[in-house]
Design an enzyme around this catalytic site. Structure first.
Site: not given
Length: 176
Positions: A8, A10, A20, A22, A58, A100
């Site tokens: 992955d 990010d 918060d 996330k 994204q 995807c």
């Protein structure tokens, strides 16, 4: 057949902004900050014969929060500075139901076909449940980097680790 490590983006390669509880991607190239040790970890994988492919959702592009050009400029920077073979980005939002977008395995399956990758000898490394589920759906062993986000947690990752470096150490020890 090749073996691969799917990553992955990010939270695995570059730091995510946590708001918060996330995680969120960098808003532009100036905000991009690589996680320490990632460059060496990926280089070690390549040196040991692993194909390194980034698979990233994204959805902020579909949501109008960022442009495709911004995401691609970050991706191009990563390709230039890290030993990765390719970055596969899904720009769709959840409601578009594309194959995807992780947790569906479409990006991993596409890469497996393109590069003749044996998914059963490959790994998926991610920091969110969607990454782990995509890897499981594709038949890969999975590594969950647990940042204790305030969101749904993955079910039964193969390994839970603190960083990509930890995951790479396990992968390379398993391969010896």
């Amino acid at each position: 057949m090749l073996k691969a490590v799917f990553l992955d983006r990010d939270g695995v390669i570059n730091k995510a902004s946590v708001i918060d509880g996330k995680p969120y991607p960098p808003r532009n190239l100036d905000e991009l900050e690589l996680i320490p040790g990632v460059d060496q970890a990926i280089l070690q994988l390549r040196d040991r014969g692993y194909f390194c492919i980034v698979v990233t959702n994204q959805p902020d592009v579909a949501r109008g929060k960022t442009s495709k050009e911004t995401v691609e400029s970050i991706n191009q920077f990563l390709i230039r500075h890290l030993a990765i073979h390719e970055i596969i980005s899904c720009y769709h939002d959840e409601h578009e139901n594309c194959g995807c977008r992780k947790p569906k395995p479409g990006s991993l399956l596409k890469a497996a076909l393109k590069y003749n990758i044996d998914l059963n000898k490959s790994f998926m490394v991610g920091d969110r449940w969607r990454d782990i589920e995509a890897g499981q759906n594709a038949g890969c062993k999975t590594f969950f980097i647990d940042y204790q986000y305030n969101e749904k947690q993955p079910q039964n990752p193969t390994y839970t680790v603190a960083s990509l470096t930890d995951a790479v150490n396990i992968i390379l020890n398993e391969a010896s």
